[in-house]
Design a protein around this motif. Structure first.
Motif, PDB file in Angstrom:
ATOM      1  N   LEU A 299       0.947  -1.443  -0.263  1.00  0.00           N
ATOM      2  CA  LEU A 299       0.141  -0.157  -0.235  1.00  0.00           C
ATOM      3  C   LEU A 299       0.620   1.785  -0.140  1.00  0.00           C
ATOM      4  O   LEU A 299       0.396   2.723  -0.701  1.00  0.00           O
ATOM      5  CB  LEU A 299      -1.255   0.148   1.326  1.00  0.00           C
ATOM      6  N   ASN A 300       1.861   0.970   0.611  1.00  0.00           N
ATOM      7  CA  ASN A 300       3.059   2.688   0.420  1.00  0.00           C
ATOM      8  C   ASN A 300       3.960   2.251  -0.022  1.00  0.00           C
ATOM      9  O   ASN A 300       4.913   3.256  -0.030  1.00  0.00           O
ATOM     10  CB  ASN A 300       2.873   3.033   2.212  1.00  0.00           C
ATOM     11  N   ASN A 301       4.690   1.279  -0.284  1.00  0.00           N
ATOM     12  CA  ASN A 301       5.432   1.286  -1.593  1.00  0.00           C
ATOM     13  C   ASN A 301       6.082  -0.075  -2.834  1.00  0.00           C
ATOM     14  O   ASN A 301       6.131  -0.236  -2.383  1.00  0.00           O
ATOM     15  CB  ASN A 301       6.912   0.995  -0.131  1.00  0.00           C
ATOM     16  N   PRO A 302       4.868   0.037  -3.473  1.00  0.00           N
ATOM     17  CA  PRO A 302       4.321  -0.545  -4.666  1.00  0.00           C
ATOM     18  C   PRO A 302       5.421  -0.861  -4.619  1.00  0.00           C
ATOM     19  O   PRO A 302       5.850  -2.390  -5.274  1.00  0.00           O
ATOM     20  CB  PRO A 302       3.320  -0.213  -5.312  1.00  0.00           C
ATOM     21  N   LEU A 303       6.741  -0.132  -5.576  1.00  0.00           N
ATOM     22  CA  LEU A 303       7.896  -0.516  -6.519  1.00  0.00           C
ATOM     23  C   LEU A 303       8.531  -1.626  -5.104  1.00  0.00           C
ATOM     24  O   LEU A 303       9.128  -2.109  -5.661  1.00  0.00           O
ATOM     25  CB  LEU A 303       8.317   0.911  -6.004  1.00  0.00           C
ATOM     26  N   LEU A 304       8.497  -0.970  -4.250  1.00  0.00           N
ATOM     27  CA  LEU A 304       9.801  -2.413  -3.148  1.00  0.00           C
ATOM     28  C   LEU A 304       8.688  -3.576  -3.297  1.00  0.00           C
ATOM     29  O   LEU A 304       9.962  -4.218  -3.439  1.00  0.00           O
ATOM     30  CB  LEU A 304       9.914  -1.264  -1.828  1.00  0.00           C
TER      31      LEU A 304
ATOM     32  N   LEU B 200       9.314  -9.390  -4.771  1.00  0.00           N
ATOM     33  CA  LEU B 200       7.850 -10.566  -5.598  1.00  0.00           C
ATOM     34  C   LEU B 200       9.441 -10.772  -6.116  1.00  0.00           C
ATOM     35  O   LEU B 200       9.408 -12.087  -6.174  1.00  0.00           O
ATOM     36  CB  LEU B 200       6.821 -10.640  -6.028  1.00  0.00           C
ATOM     37  N   LEU B 201       9.600 -10.416  -7.674  1.00  0.00           N
ATOM     38  CA  LEU B 201       9.926 -10.370  -8.317  1.00  0.00           C
ATOM     39  C   LEU B 201      12.086 -10.790  -8.174  1.00  0.00           C
ATOM     40  O   LEU B 201      11.874 -12.338  -8.186  1.00  0.00           O
ATOM     41  CB  LEU B 201      10.917  -9.638  -9.859  1.00  0.00           C
ATOM     42  N   PHE B 202      12.380 -10.692  -7.244  1.00  0.00           N
ATOM     43  CA  PHE B 202      13.386 -11.308  -6.918  1.00  0.00           C
ATOM     44  C   PHE B 202      13.219 -12.295  -6.205  1.00  0.00           C
ATOM     45  O   PHE B 202      14.267 -13.187  -5.937  1.00  0.00           O
ATOM     46  CB  PHE B 202      14.777 -10.307  -5.806  1.00  0.00           C
TER      47      PHE B 202
ATOM     48  N   SER C 145      10.326  -0.759   7.284  1.00  0.00           N
ATOM     49  CA  SER C 145       9.809  -0.936   6.615  1.00  0.00           C
ATOM     50  C   SER C 145       8.668   0.015   6.374  1.00  0.00           C
ATOM     51  O   SER C 145       7.631   1.009   5.987  1.00  0.00           O
ATOM     52  CB  SER C 145       8.887  -2.477   5.751  1.00  0.00           C
ATOM     53  N   THR C 146       8.200  -0.501   7.382  1.00  0.00           N
ATOM     54  CA  THR C 146       7.610   0.772   8.561  1.00  0.00           C
ATOM     55  C   THR C 146       7.486   2.573   8.876  1.00  0.00           C
ATOM     56  O   THR C 146       6.800   2.803   9.048  1.00  0.00           O
ATOM     57  CB  THR C 146       7.129   0.244  10.215  1.00  0.00           C
ATOM     58  N   THR C 147       9.120   2.752   7.969  1.00  0.00           N
ATOM     59  CA  THR C 147       9.108   4.022   7.856  1.00  0.00           C
ATOM     60  C   THR C 147       9.191   4.291   6.998  1.00  0.00           C
ATOM     61  O   THR C 147       9.550   5.533   6.340  1.00  0.00           O
ATOM     62  CB  THR C 147      10.634   4.411   8.832  1.00  0.00           C
ATOM     63  N   MET C 148       9.014   3.892   5.622  1.00  0.00           N
ATOM     64  CA  MET C 148       9.172   4.430   4.074  1.00  0.00           C
ATOM     65  C   MET C 148       7.969   5.508   4.402  1.00  0.00           C
ATOM     66  O   MET C 148       7.409   5.162   4.618  1.00  0.00           O
ATOM     67  CB  MET C 148       9.037   2.839   3.656  1.00  0.00           C
TER      68      MET C 148
END
Length: 216
Positions: free
Chosen positions: A98-103, A108-110, A213-216
């Motif tokens: 929800l907050n960092n879709p690029l990450l 998922l890919l890697f 992740s919760t601080t991005m």
């Protein structure tokens, strides 16, 4: 290639017990990487030259049976993990997608390509085809496989990771025993593993790159 029982036992102990344990020792990261690459290279050599294995999905495979089983198991996992995250840390629920879709997409890919596929070649394809003669029953084979799969994750130093990989090892072992397909068991592994990232368990499981992740 020598395939006596004594040789296979020694090979098993070296690759699936001593090597994973060595990764928990205080040594330079390049040494650990070198050990893993050497072990994986050896596995690929054996698979290609001596086991004569193929990684395609068999034409006569009952795909409906596979996907029905996955649907039931995955639905159960979805419900249990959502409840767990809501109880443990509600703020983490679906935070990364929800907050960092690029990450999220990168993970998922890697994870699917660079982690799941090699793990399934090692712990299902190689293990089950190479060591089936060492065990008297399929039940024992699956249990031992799940234990060593969990052992391979000791370097995370996280009890939740150990528990989940033990459960996952049993599920993946049963899938490989039934369908004999590296591709299908990799699909299952990727599905469950990626869901853990999705639902918000990445930080709880101490996965690399998820600590903040919760601080991005």
């Amino acid at each position: 290639m020598i395939k006596s029982r004594a040789f296979l036992i020694g090979e098993f102990l070296l690759l699936f017990i001593l090597l994973p344990l060595s990764l928990t020792a205080p040594m330079a990261i390049w040494i650990k990487v070198a050990l893993v690459l050497l072990g994986f290279g050896y596995l690929l050599m054996v698979l290609r030259k001596f086991e004569n294995l193929k990684f395609r999905i068999h034409k006569n495979l009952n795909r409906a049976s596979f996907f029905k089983r996955i649907a039931i198991t995955f639905t159960t996992i979805i419900i249990l993990t959502i409840l767990f995250v809501r109880y443990k840390d509600p703020s983490a629920l679906f935070y990364v997608p929800l907050n960092n879709p690029l990450l999220f997409v990168t993970i998922l890919l890697f994870y699917s390509l660079l982690s799941v596929w090699p793990q399934e070649i090692i712990y299902r394809t190689f293990f089950f085809e190479r060591y089936v003669s060492l065990f008297q029953s399929k039940f024992t084979l699956v249990v031992v496989n799940a234990v060593v799969f969990s052992l391979a994750h000791l370097f995370f130093k996280n009890i939740l990771v150990i528990i989940l990989t033990l459960i996952g090892g049993i599920l993946f072992g049963l899938t490989y025993i039934k369908y004999k397909s590296t591709t299908l068991v990799s699909i299952e592994h990727a599905l469950y593993g990626n869901w853990l990232f999705t639902v918000g368990m990445g930080e709880m499981l101490a996965f690399p790159g998820m600590e903040n992740s919760t601080t991005m």
